[in-house]
Design a protein around this motif. Structure first.
Motif, PDB file in Angstrom:
ATOM      1  N   GLY A 185       0.827  -1.206   0.000  1.00 26.82           N
ATOM      2  CA  GLY A 185       0.000   0.000   0.000  1.00 26.82           C
ATOM      3  C   GLY A 185       0.860   1.254   0.000  1.00 26.82           C
ATOM      4  O   GLY A 185       0.590   2.205  -0.744  1.00 26.82           O
ATOM      5  N   CYS A 186       1.912   1.240   0.813  1.00 30.72           N
ATOM      6  CA  CYS A 186       2.821   2.393   0.842  1.00 30.72           C
ATOM      7  C   CYS A 186       3.448   2.602  -0.528  1.00 30.72           C
ATOM      8  O   CYS A 186       3.495   3.729  -1.038  1.00 30.72           O
ATOM      9  N   VAL A 235       1.000   3.971  -3.072  1.00 25.25           N
ATOM     10  CA  VAL A 235       0.672   5.387  -2.901  1.00 25.25           C
ATOM     11  C   VAL A 235       1.885   6.258  -3.232  1.00 25.25           C
ATOM     12  O   VAL A 235       1.749   7.310  -3.853  1.00 25.25           O
ATOM     13  N   LEU A 290      -6.384  -7.002  -1.140  1.00 29.76           N
ATOM     14  CA  LEU A 290      -6.545  -5.610  -0.682  1.00 29.76           C
ATOM     15  C   LEU A 290      -5.429  -4.735  -1.233  1.00 29.76           C
ATOM     16  O   LEU A 290      -5.680  -3.675  -1.809  1.00 29.76           O
ATOM     17  N   GLY A 291      -4.194  -5.216  -1.040  1.00 31.39           N
ATOM     18  CA  GLY A 291      -3.055  -4.442  -1.504  1.00 31.39           C
ATOM     19  C   GLY A 291      -3.043  -4.328  -3.012  1.00 31.39           C
ATOM     20  O   GLY A 291      -2.738  -3.268  -3.572  1.00 31.39           O
ATOM     21  N   LEU A 346      -5.452  -1.797  -4.279  1.00 34.98           N
ATOM     22  CA  LEU A 346      -4.945  -0.433  -4.087  1.00 34.98           C
ATOM     23  C   LEU A 346      -3.876  -0.126  -5.135  1.00 34.98           C
ATOM     24  O   LEU A 346      -3.850   0.966  -5.700  1.00 34.98           O
ATOM     25  N   LEU A 406      -5.339   0.704  -8.315  1.00 33.94           N
ATOM     26  CA  LEU A 406      -5.990   2.011  -8.296  1.00 33.94           C
ATOM     27  C   LEU A 406      -4.981   3.144  -8.420  1.00 33.94           C
ATOM     28  O   LEU A 406      -5.219   4.137  -9.111  1.00 33.94           O
ATOM     29  N   LYS A 407      -3.849   2.988  -7.728  1.00 32.56           N
ATOM     30  CA  LYS A 407      -2.922   4.116  -7.623  1.00 32.56           C
ATOM     31  C   LYS A 407      -1.883   4.122  -8.743  1.00 32.56           C
ATOM     32  O   LYS A 407      -1.434   5.182  -9.145  1.00 32.56           O
TER      33      LYS A 407
END
Lengths: 480, 675
Positions: free
Chosen positions: B177-178, B181, B200-201, B204, B207-208
């Motif tokens: 996640g970090c 982002v 989940l990761g 994300l 998405l990012k």
């Protein structure tokens, strides 16, 4: 928590007891004459066979006629009192006597009304009612507050007796009344509910039960308290105007302003809360914040149900969040109860965002991070957890969270001789041993005086007045 | 080049203070590039020539591959223009070394490779992120001790475009996640074996990081929950999903609503839970695929293959280790007419009739792999050579039912061949003679072909000047003359395997020493090779990096001395059964870059000598030793070596000097197969 919950049940039970316990045959109503008095609770087991009051229109008519007559009588008496009031004050003794007569009659009327209305409810009675002089009975009713201290040296009835006395359906009915009473019971009860609901799932505590009700506008009395009143640290609220007080005594003094009927010693003592029966108009509240959905000027206005709802709503929605969690130092609350609830769970929120928000679930964190640009998952500084003790604490917290309706359907009616009376409502919930042994019996074991609990004292005083031997006997029973 | 070299030297003597002023850096660098290509050590001597030469060499160097991490700060100061830092020779890179990377605001460093290094943690990565904020390429593969904290530090490198976290098994969704982002510019990300990562990761990430073009999710826990969002990445071209057991037909069916225009390469090998149903879903949602790998996935049915015809541009189809149902292979011929590359290696159910039919339709085939399709016979080879004349790669190891006559057809018809693997076949000299037409041949693997002799090799040597790699493993029929012909005719030779060619002597090595590009030499089990031949190799082949001289009993310390003197590029050596003693071993250990040593059954080695060599040789990563040494060496010494990043592998094989003749050996291997 346990104690205050106990407190509600106590109130409701007391409420209930008051209504039905005072279903007094001394007024000579036909139906009640049928009941054979049981002289001793234990001996009466076989002989007392309490019939259901079958709904009989003829009886009903008789009753109503009787009530009508009675009202007329009372009116006459009062009229004479009014007439005499203009003249020289009569002797103190006469006045008192007259007052007593009026009170007795009024009580009788109330009782009759209730018993007529709830004709399907079983009439449960104490033998002592029969033998009691009218004055004594009247005393019981009017001095409800003081009577709360007379808690039974109760002789309790064995379980078989209870079975005989009330069939399960009766109890269901009873409990319906019981819980309804609790719902209408006012502030303290709602207070407990709010706390129970974790204070976070709704905007305000009373909503959950209220949103479904959909009262048409005008069918209720709408009150709007001012900001200052809402934020005052009151615990006692006027049932008529909603004004709050720190002390019950102040409330009683305030009540005098609402009319002479509140000036009587009985009213000044501690008003019985079933007064709500008299106020047919339900009360609802409006938030003073203009523009709020809970404000009466709002297009889709949804009223608040209780004063506590008003308080919590106002604080949550329109006040600064001044209580900071002492554990995470980030979450803030405006209602103390919310903070308390949060603190129970705080620390388990191990999923942190760079913005400081924490989540108890990873997917919630990731949804948050996905939503906000620049936010990133943050790693906890250290992984030290004390989750185990938290879990155990939460577990014990949740255990007693049962609602009255789900409790066992056995009652124990304890009676005493003379004027002491009490009832021991005991939700046995199947077994009492484990509950009692864990020390949680408070939530399940009730023993209250008939009219205790309307004072709104949250300390669970009713609990404390129980004689120790009462518990001992209950515990013994549990072990058997 | 030598002239240029000399010219620089002369300029140094001239009175002009800035001898390179007249020469533009670009031109100078071109010269230096050529010099370096010929002899990597030439630049060193050039730099020593003068101050100006030193400065020019400093400016010139772009890639730095240090041998010792502790010299990193000095090296980076010396070479300010270095853009790629390759630490693959430093087994242990402590946090302090990374912290010492000079943190200038505009560090030119763009790529760092830490894939072979250990010993650093989140602090080191943080230091690197501070020093090189502009880093675009970071390889942290094999960082099995790197966790989310390190990933969070990686996230500070905002300009990162390529990142590998392969085998960073402790990284979880939080770390990913970090990264997702922080490094939104990522184009190429490898999360292979990141078993801590879940949907989940990945959601994300999808998405990012929507600039991703290449994503390796092999052996991760990806399921249908995130597959959809991954597929929806607008720029994704390559998606590797090897061994993702969470990907099943259900997950692929959920793709059907979506549609990826960009995806070109999809590798789903070893996805056990995918069947033909899932494949039909892929076909619908990813119509622009160029390459599809379904190896070891599911049985190949005709219907599944027919659904592939919807992928009109499909060029590469890999179906290794699959079980072919009846008519499955035929359907490839009729449905996948566009494919250029087909791999059927180790597949079951490949028959002559079906393969013949398929290849007869696939006229454009450039690469064909039918390794271990043991049932095919001359019939298939005839159709392959008839229809696929433009083949550049044909791999048919262990197709033992093909006769030597059919193998001759390969050379006759497929003259474009660059890569040919006929290992373990009946190839004979006639077959090699037929290959004379294949002048582009670059890789020839003809191991375990007992029928070939020097005559055949002579044909190869004469006609295949571009040959880089030849494998003559256990070709018992060849001798020095053949190898000499190869060495003469193939100057670009980089790799040769002469293992168990028992006739080979030092003469072969002497001729091979003329192949200056040679970097891999395997002469295992050639008892007639001695230190004399090895010394020629050491002197001639300066690029030598892999050497296998196991069971070359004649090789002794002298050979090692030559190696240590000349073969500074040596990375890997197998010395088992040689006559090398402590002296040879110690001299060998002076080669700083040596990473991998196998030292089993050496009579002349003592525990003291061994431990001394191990202590000297700082770059070792893997050492194979006989188990008997384990108890003879002081444990703290072993521990010391281990902490530098070296792993020990203790071998417990019996001492066995004699080598079976090649034909006996082949017969034994055949027998195993029959059983």
């Amino acid at each position: 928590m346990d104690r205050s919950q106990n407190h509600i049940h106590g109130q409701s039970a007391a409420n209930f007891c008051y209504q039905f316990g005072s279903d007094n045959p001394l007024l000579g109503m036909g139906i009640q004459q049928q009941f054979a008095p049981f002289t001793s609770p234990f001996g009466a087991s076989s002989s007392t066979n309490i019939p259901h009051m079958d709904w009989n229109p003829a009886t009903m008519l008789d009753n109503l006629t009787f009530i009508e007559d009675k009202i007329r009588q009372v009116k006459d008496v009062i009229r004479t009192m009014v007439d005499n009031g203009g003249q020289l004050p009569c002797r103190q003794g006469d006045l008192t006597q007259q007052q007593q007569v009026v009170n007795a009659d009024l009580t009788c009327l109330i009782v009759q009304l209730i018993s007529t209305a709830g004709s399907l409810l079983p009439s449960l009675k104490n033998s002592s009612f029969l033998s009691q002089p009218p004055a004594g009975h009247m005393d019981t009713v009017n001095h409800v507050g003081s009577s709360s201290s007379f808690i039974p040296n109760a002789t309790t009835i064995s379980e078989e007796n209870k079975e005989d006395m009330c069939s399960p359906e009766d109890y269901e009915e009873l409990f319906k009344g019981f819980t309804d009473g609790a719902m209408e019971g006012g502030i303290e009860i709602d207070n407990v509910f709010v706390e129970e609901q974790d204070a976070k799932d709704g905007d305000e505590g009373g909503d959950a039960s209220m949103d479904g009700e959909n009262l048409p506008p005008g069918s209720y009395e709408l009150l709007q308290l001012e900001k200052d009143e809402i934020l005052a640290p009151h615990t006692h609220f006027c049932s008529i105007c909603g004004k709050g007080f720190k002390r019950d005594a102040n409330l009683r003094m305030h009540m005098r302003g609402h009319g002479d009927e509140y000036k009587s010693p009985a009213a000044l003592a501690k008003p019985p809360r079933d007064a709500s029966v008299e106020h047919e108009l339900v009360k609802r509240y409006s938030c003073p914040f203009v523009g709020c959905k809970r404000n009466k000027l709002h297009k889709n206005f949804q009223p608040l149900k209780t004063i506590l709802c008003v308080k919590n709503h106002y604080k949550r929605s329109h006040c600064e969040k001044s209580y900071t969690c002492s554990r995470c130092h980030t979450k803030k609350f405006s209602v103390m109860a919310d903070l308390k609830t949060h603190e129970k769970h705080c620390g388990r929120d191990k999923w942190l965002c760079s913005c400081g928000t924490s989540f108890s679930r990873k997917d919630k964190l990731f949804a948050h991070v996905a939503l906000f640009q620049g936010h990133t998952p943050a790693l906890p500084a250290d992984e030290t957890k004390n989750s185990s003790d938290q879990i155990s604490r939460v577990g014990s917290h949740q255990e007693p969270a049962k609602f009255p309706s789900s409790m066992g359907s056995s009652f124990m009616w304890g009676t005493s001789s003379s004027d002491d009376r009490g009832l021991d409502v005991k939700g046995l919930a199947g077994c009492s041993e484990d509950i009692l042994s864990t020390g949680n019996f408070g939530s399940f074991n009730f023993s209250f005086g008939p009219a205790d609990g309307f004072t709104g004292e949250p300390s669970g005083s009713s609990f404390s007045v129980l004689p120790p031997e009462h518990f001992q006997s209950a515990q013994k029973k549990g072990k058997n | 080049m030598a002239a240029a070299h000399r010219q620089h030297k002369r300029r140094r003597l001239s009175p002009s203070p800035a001898p390179f002023d007249s020469l533009a850096d670009e031109l100078l660098f071109l010269v230096l590039d050529r010099v370096a290509a010929a002899d990597p050590r030439a630049l060193k001597s050039f730099a020593l020539a003068s101050r100006a030469c030193h400065a020019a060499e400093s400016r010139h160097r772009r890639i730095l591959r240090p041998l010792r991490a502790d010299l990193l700060p000095a090296a980076l100061t010396r070479y300010p223009s270095v853009s790629r830092l390759d630490l693959s020779l430093c087994a242990r890179v402590p946090d302090a070394a990374l912290a010492a990377v000079p943190s200038s605001g505009s560090s030119p460093l763009r790529a760092v490779n830490l894939s072979r290094s250990s010993g650093f943690g989140a602090a080191g990565v943080a230091a690197l992120a501070r020093a090189c904020p502009g880093l675009a390429d970071l390889d942290l593969s094999n960082g099995v001790h790197l966790g989310d904290a390190a990933a969070a530090e990686v996230a500070r490198m905002r300009k990162l475009q390529r990142l590998s976290l392969s085998r960073c098994k402790q990284v979880t969704d939080m770390g990913l996640g970090c990264v997702a982002v922080g490094c939104t510019d990522l184009r190429d990300l490898s999360l292979k074996w990141c078993i801590g990562i879940t949907d989940l990761g990945l959601n994300l990430l999808a998405l990012k990081c929507n600039k991703l073009t290449t994503l390796d999710l092999s052996y991760t826990m990806i399921t249908k929950e995130s597959l959809l969002s991954i597929i929806k990445l607008p720029n994704l071209q390559v998606l590797i999903l090897v061994g993702c057991i969470g990907i099943d037909d259900d997950a692929l069916a959920s793709l059907e609503k979506e549609y990826s225009k960009s995806l070109q390469v999809l590798d789903m090998s070893h996805c056990q839970n995918v069947t033909d149903v899932g494949v039909s879903s892929i076909v619908k949602s990813i119509p622009n695929l160029l390459e599809l790998n379904l190896s070891y996935c599911c049985p190949v049915t005709p219907s599944m293959v027919r659904s592939l015809h919807k992928i009109s541009k499909l060029q590469t189809l890999k179906l290794e280790g699959c079980k072919f149902m009846a008519d499955g292979l035929k359907a490839i011929g009729s449905s996948c007419v566009s494919i250029r590359e087909l791999s059927l290696s180790k597949s079951a159910g490949v028959t002559d009739t079906e393969l013949s039919f398929a290849v007869s339709k696939l006229k454009n085939l450039l690469k064909l792999d039918i390794t271990c399709c043991r049932n095919i016979t001359d019939v298939s080879v005839v159709s392959i050579t008839r229809s696929c004349t433009s083949l550049i790669s044909l791999r048919m190891e262990s197709c033992s039912h093909v006769s030597s006559g059919a193998l001759q057809l390969i050379g006759k018809h497929c003259s474009q061949l660059e890569e040919l693997d006929l290992t373990d076949s009946d190839l004979d000299d006639e077959g090699l003679k037929a290959l004379t037409g294949c002048t582009n041949l670059s890789s020839l693997k003809i191991g375990i072909c007992l029928s070939i002799s020097d005559e055949g090799l002579t044909h190869i040597g004469k006609s295949c000047p571009k040959l880089r790699d030849i494998d003559l493993y256990r070709c018992g029929g060849i001798s020095d003359d053949g190898v000499i012909q190869i060495a003469k005719g193939c100057p670009m030779l980089e790799s040769i395997n002469l293992s168990y060619c028992t006739e080979v002597t030092d003469r072969s090595l002497m001729s091979l020493s003329k192949c200056t590009n040679l970097n891999t030499l395997e002469v295992r089990g050639c008892p007639r090779v001695s230190s004399a031949g090895l010394s020629e190799i050491a002197m001639g082949c300066r690029l030598l990096s892999k050497l296998d001289i196991k069971k070359c009993f004649e090789i002794n310390d002298v050979g090692m001395l030559y190696l240590s003197q000349f073969s500074h590029g040596l990375r890997q050596i197998n010395l088992s059964y040689c006559s090398v003693t402590d002296i040879g071993l110690l001299s060998l250990s002076s080669i700083c870059g040596l990473q991998n040593m196998t030292i089993v059954h050496l009579a002349g080695i003592t525990p003291n000598g061994l431990i001394a060599a191990l202590m000297v040789c700082g770059g070792l990563t893997k050492v194979k030793l006989h188990e008997a040494f384990k108890s003879m060496m002081p444990p703290h010494m072993l521990k010391n070596v281990e902490t530098r990043g070296c792993r020990f592998q203790w071998i417990n094989k019996p001492f066995k000097v004699e080598v079976e003749p090649c034909d006996v050996w082949k017969q034994q291997s055949q027998d195993v197969l029959v059983r």
